[in-house]
Design an enzyme around this catalytic site. Structure first.
Site, PDB file in Angstrom:
ATOM      1  N   GLU A 114       0.851  -1.186   0.000  1.00  0.00           N
ATOM      2  CA  GLU A 114       0.000   0.000   0.000  1.00  0.00           C
ATOM      3  C   GLU A 114       0.889   1.239   0.000  1.00  0.00           C
ATOM      4  OE1 GLU A 114      -0.608  -2.509   2.137  1.00  0.00           O
ATOM      5  OE2 GLU A 114      -2.617  -3.181   1.533  1.00  0.00           O
ATOM      6  N   TYR A 126       8.337   2.219  -6.769  1.00  0.00           N
ATOM      7  CA  TYR A 126       7.664   0.927  -6.980  1.00  0.00           C
ATOM      8  C   TYR A 126       7.435   0.651  -8.470  1.00  0.00           C
ATOM      9  CZ  TYR A 126       6.782   1.563  -1.986  1.00  0.00           C
ATOM     10  OH  TYR A 126       6.940   1.775  -0.646  1.00  0.00           O
TER      11      TYR A 126
END
Ligand SMILES: CC(C)(COP(=O)(O)OP(=O)(O)OC[C@H]1O[C@@H](n2cnc3c(N)ncnc32)[C@H](O)[C@@H]1OP(=O)(O)O)[C@@H](O)C(=O)NCCC(=O)NCCS
Length: 158
Positions: A114, A126
């Site tokens: 998350e 990411y």
């Protein structure tokens, strides 16, 4: 993801109880709602086989850390932070690449994490590793602070 040009000699190793003061200083500097000391200490006292708490160390200095689980072929990155004075030197990439290696060693096929919708630097990190948005977690970080759920794997290799 290559992490070739690190300017520092780093080691990636399990977090120890004596790392806690440095880890908590980074945690408090990096997050509005930091994990408590107990959140780290419980694991260090009674580690569970699926939980992984690692630090990146430069000499005696903890410059960053990453926390993740691997359970039933599924990895979950729970926390990652780099000491503010050491950011933008490739340490975040080094931590994530090292953690993903361990997820693979534990037969992880898919990895979730998350990230706050407002946290663009972390999202860029990411994305470089092939994570993609697969959902939204409403109020994940508190009232009106939604998170993206990112996933890597299942159909592509982790
Ligand atoms: C996210 C974080 C761990 C990245 O660590 P880092 O050591 O600075 O990251 P790196 O130097 O390895 O950079 C990796 C990539 O992240 C992205 N990135 C990192 N900081 C960035 C910034 N301030 N602005 C834009 N992109 C950024 C870039 O894509 C960068 O790749 P590049 O250098 O090739 O452009 C660090 O910023 C941090 O600790 N943030 C506070 C805690 C946090 O938000 N954790 C994530 C919770 S989900």
């Amino acid at each position: 993801m290559a992490t070739k040009h690190l300017p520092l000699a780093l080691v990636f190793e399990p977090m120890r109880s004596r790392d806690l003061p440095q880890v908590l200083a980074i945690e408090n500097a990096c997050f509005e709602n930091p994990w408590s000391k107990a959140g780290f200490a419980l694991h260090l006292k009674k580690p569970k086989s699926y939980e992984h708490f690692y630090v990146a160390r430069h000499k005696d200095t903890v410059v960053g850390y990453i926390v993740f689980n691997v359970l039933c072929e599924e990895g979950h990155i729970l926390n990652i932070a780099v000491q503010p004075g050491y950011q933008r030197q490739g340490i975040g990439k080094y931590l994530l690449a090292s953690a993903l290696e361990i997820v693979r060693e534990h037969e992880g096929q898919v990895v979730f994490l998350e990230v706050a919708i407002s946290n663009l630097p972390a999202q860029y990190l990411y994305r470089q590793f092939g994570f993609r948005i697969c959902g939204i977690r409403k109020h994940y970080y508190g009232h009106r602070k939604d998170a993206y759920l990112f996933r890597k794997g299942d159909t592509d290799a982790i």
